[in-house]
Design a protein around this motif. Structure first.
Motif, mmCIF file in Angstrom:
data_model
loop_
_atom_site.group_PDB
_atom_site.id
_atom_site.type_symbol
_atom_site.label_atom_id
_atom_site.label_comp_id
_atom_site.label_asym_id
_atom_site.label_seq_id
_atom_site.Cartn_x
_atom_site.Cartn_y
_atom_site.Cartn_z
ATOM 1 N N VAL B 4 -74.038 29.357 -32.556
ATOM 2 C CA VAL B 4 -74.785 28.530 -33.492
ATOM 3 C C VAL B 4 -73.792 27.880 -34.457
ATOM 4 C CG1 VAL B 4 -76.525 28.530 -35.309
ATOM 5 C CG2 VAL B 4 -76.790 30.042 -33.326
ATOM 6 N N ILE B 5 -73.970 26.612 -34.692
ATOM 7 C CA ILE B 5 -73.093 25.873 -35.598
ATOM 8 C C ILE B 5 -73.878 25.504 -36.847
ATOM 9 C CG2 ILE B 5 -71.754 23.757 -35.890
ATOM 10 C CD1 ILE B 5 -71.298 23.806 -32.847
ATOM 11 N N GLN B 6 -73.259 25.726 -37.986
ATOM 12 C CA GLN B 6 -73.891 25.339 -39.252
ATOM 13 C C GLN B 6 -72.925 24.477 -40.053
ATOM 14 O OE1 GLN B 6 -75.726 29.634 -40.159
ATOM 15 N NE2 GLN B 6 -76.472 28.053 -41.579
ATOM 16 N N SER B 7 -73.489 23.509 -40.728
ATOM 17 C CA SER B 7 -72.665 22.698 -41.614
ATOM 18 C C SER B 7 -73.462 22.299 -42.845
ATOM 19 C CB SER B 7 -72.174 21.434 -40.889
ATOM 20 O OG SER B 7 -73.266 20.582 -40.589
ATOM 21 N N PRO B 8 -72.811 22.139 -43.993
ATOM 22 C CA PRO B 8 -71.413 22.503 -44.202
ATOM 23 C C PRO B 8 -71.259 24.014 -44.322
ATOM 24 C CG PRO B 8 -72.380 21.830 -46.267
ATOM 25 C CD PRO B 8 -73.462 21.646 -45.223
ATOM 26 N N GLU B 14 -75.020 20.883 -58.452
ATOM 27 C CA GLU B 14 -75.482 21.092 -59.822
ATOM 28 C C GLU B 14 -76.983 21.364 -59.802
ATOM 29 O OE1 GLU B 14 -73.653 20.841 -62.653
ATOM 30 O OE2 GLU B 14 -71.750 20.220 -61.737
ATOM 31 N N LYS B 15 -77.452 21.999 -60.872
ATOM 32 C CA LYS B 15 -78.903 22.207 -61.008
ATOM 33 C C LYS B 15 -79.642 20.888 -60.885
ATOM 34 C CE LYS B 15 -79.357 24.230 -64.933
ATOM 35 N NZ LYS B 15 -79.935 24.934 -66.096
ATOM 36 N N ARG B 16 -80.783 20.953 -60.263
ATOM 37 C CA ARG B 16 -81.698 19.823 -60.085
ATOM 38 C C ARG B 16 -81.233 18.836 -59.000
ATOM 39 N NH1 ARG B 16 -81.963 21.132 -65.377
ATOM 40 N NH2 ARG B 16 -80.206 19.800 -65.960
ATOM 41 N N GLU B 17 -80.076 19.083 -58.417
ATOM 42 C CA GLU B 17 -79.642 18.239 -57.296
ATOM 43 C C GLU B 17 -80.348 18.660 -56.012
ATOM 44 O OE1 GLU B 17 -75.285 16.396 -58.118
ATOM 45 O OE2 GLU B 17 -75.297 18.433 -57.295
ATOM 46 N N THR B 18 -80.070 17.898 -54.949
ATOM 47 C CA THR B 18 -80.626 18.217 -53.642
ATOM 48 C C THR B 18 -79.493 18.596 -52.694
ATOM 49 O OG1 THR B 18 -80.499 15.923 -52.894
ATOM 50 C CG2 THR B 18 -82.543 16.623 -53.964
ATOM 51 N N ALA B 19 -79.855 19.328 -51.646
ATOM 52 C CA ALA B 19 -78.884 19.734 -50.634
ATOM 53 C C ALA B 19 -79.551 19.711 -49.273
ATOM 54 C CB ALA B 19 -78.360 21.138 -50.935
ATOM 55 N N THR B 20 -78.763 19.398 -48.268
ATOM 56 C CA THR B 20 -79.248 19.433 -46.883
ATOM 57 C C THR B 20 -78.288 20.264 -46.051
ATOM 58 O OG1 THR B 20 -80.312 17.266 -47.032
ATOM 59 C CG2 THR B 20 -79.789 18.084 -44.836
ATOM 60 N N LEU B 21 -78.838 21.285 -45.430
ATOM 61 C CA LEU B 21 -78.059 22.156 -44.557
ATOM 62 C C LEU B 21 -78.453 21.871 -43.117
ATOM 63 C CD1 LEU B 21 -78.406 25.549 -46.479
ATOM 64 C CD2 LEU B 21 -76.919 23.613 -46.953
ATOM 65 N N ALA B 66 -88.081 21.858 -44.130
ATOM 66 C CA ALA B 66 -87.202 21.919 -42.967
ATOM 67 C C ALA B 66 -87.881 21.242 -41.795
ATOM 68 C CB ALA B 66 -86.857 23.368 -42.628
ATOM 69 N N GLN B 67 -87.072 20.864 -40.831
ATOM 70 C CA GLN B 67 -87.619 20.321 -39.601
ATOM 71 C C GLN B 67 -86.634 20.550 -38.471
ATOM 72 O OE1 GLN B 67 -87.974 15.970 -39.610
ATOM 73 N NE2 GLN B 67 -86.621 15.864 -41.369
ATOM 74 N N GLN B 68 -87.178 20.448 -37.264
ATOM 75 C CA GLN B 68 -86.351 20.533 -36.068
ATOM 76 C C GLN B 68 -86.486 19.224 -35.322
ATOM 77 O OE1 GLN B 68 -87.509 23.423 -33.018
ATOM 78 N NE2 GLN B 68 -85.377 23.781 -32.491
ATOM 79 N N PHE B 69 -85.371 18.718 -34.869
ATOM 80 C CA PHE B 69 -85.328 17.400 -34.256
ATOM 81 C C PHE B 69 -85.383 17.488 -32.733
ATOM 82 C CE2 PHE B 69 -84.571 14.908 -38.045
ATOM 83 C CZ PHE B 69 -84.129 15.858 -38.947
ATOM 84 N N GLU B 75 -82.663 20.974 -39.841
ATOM 85 C CA GLU B 75 -82.135 20.720 -41.182
ATOM 86 C C GLU B 75 -83.035 21.382 -42.217
ATOM 87 O OE1 GLU B 75 -81.427 16.552 -41.791
ATOM 88 O OE2 GLU B 75 -80.040 16.431 -40.086
ATOM 89 N N LEU B 76 -82.399 21.992 -43.185
ATOM 90 C CA LEU B 76 -83.100 22.597 -44.313
ATOM 91 C C LEU B 76 -82.807 21.742 -45.534
ATOM 92 C CD1 LEU B 76 -84.710 25.027 -45.523
ATOM 93 C CD2 LEU B 76 -82.495 26.130 -45.912
ATOM 94 N N ASN B 77 -83.830 21.149 -46.096
ATOM 95 C CA ASN B 77 -83.696 20.291 -47.260
ATOM 96 C C ASN B 77 -84.143 21.041 -48.503
ATOM 97 O OD1 ASN B 77 -83.003 17.693 -45.840
ATOM 98 N ND2 ASN B 77 -84.949 18.161 -44.855
#
Lengths: 110, 112
Positions: B4-8, B14-21, B66-69, B75-77
């Protein structure tokens, strides 16, 4: 609430000894049982799967399952310092994801 | 064997920002799981997908989605990040009918 219980440890054993890790689960309908090894800061690594009562051996590892007692164990023979890690018991009960125990920390003393 | 590959692998926000895994499952695995693991904790199940459809939902906050393509990657948002979101996030994959899950190396998220 499906539960998986493990002694948190730490379990300390001398190098070369047998380490015995235990796990009990609450759902009598559980079907599949897994042991994961997790080093600090790393991801869980699957080391054993067991599905039926009895023993299953793979190298230095032996998994034991007793469904009547709702008990699963992992024996590590000839323990090595590199076996020092947290061991997670995980149970699959059907239609739900794996339920993990909180893990037992094993320390093998050279 | 492919894993399984994960990035990053590491992410600082910072607080209140967004991230996508992102998670790329083992080839021919059709089920993806997301877990959150705080220091000294066992992995907490967040959400899973089978054949691009959500199959189970755990303790995932409403701020996360999250969703699967179509290629089975997931991706986890994460939005409105909080300090308490700092953790290791693992993705695992499996094939339907086999319940063994294989974990990726994880993404360490730090929220400042």
């Amino acid at each position: 609430q499906k539960e998986v219980e493990q002694n948190s440890g730490p379990l300390s054993v001398p190098e070369g000894a047998i380490a015995s890790l235990n796990c009990t689960y609450s759902d009598r309908g559980s079907q599949s049982f897994f042991w994961y090894r997790q080093y600090s800061g790393k991801s869980p690594e699957l080391i054993m799967s067991i599905y039926s009562n009895g023993d299953k051996e793979d190298g230095r590892f032996t998994a034991q399952l007793n469904k009547a007692s709702q008990y699963v164990s992992l024996l590590i023979r000839d323990s090595q310092p590199s076996d020092s890690a947290t061991y997670l018991c995980a149970v699959y009960s059907g239609n739900t994801p794996l339920v993990f125990g909180k893990g037992t920390r094993l320390s093998v003393i050279a | 064997a492919a894993g399984v590959i994960q990035s990053p692998r590491h992410l600082i926000k910072e607080k209140r920002e967004t991230a996508t895994l992102k998670c790329y499952p083992i080839p021919r695995h059709d089920t993806v799981y997301w877990y959150q693991q705080g220091p000294g904790q066992d992995p907490q199940f967040l959400i899973s997908f089978y054949e691009k459809m959500q199959s189970d939902k755990g303790s995932i906050p409403d701020r996360f989605s999250a969703q699967q393509f179509s290629d089975y990657h997931s991706e986890l948002n994460m939005s409105s990040l909080e300090l308490g979101d700092s953790a290791l996030y693992f993705c695992a994959s499996s094939t339907r009918g086999r319940h063994e899950q294989f974990f990726g190396p994880g993404t360490r998220l730090t929220v400042l």
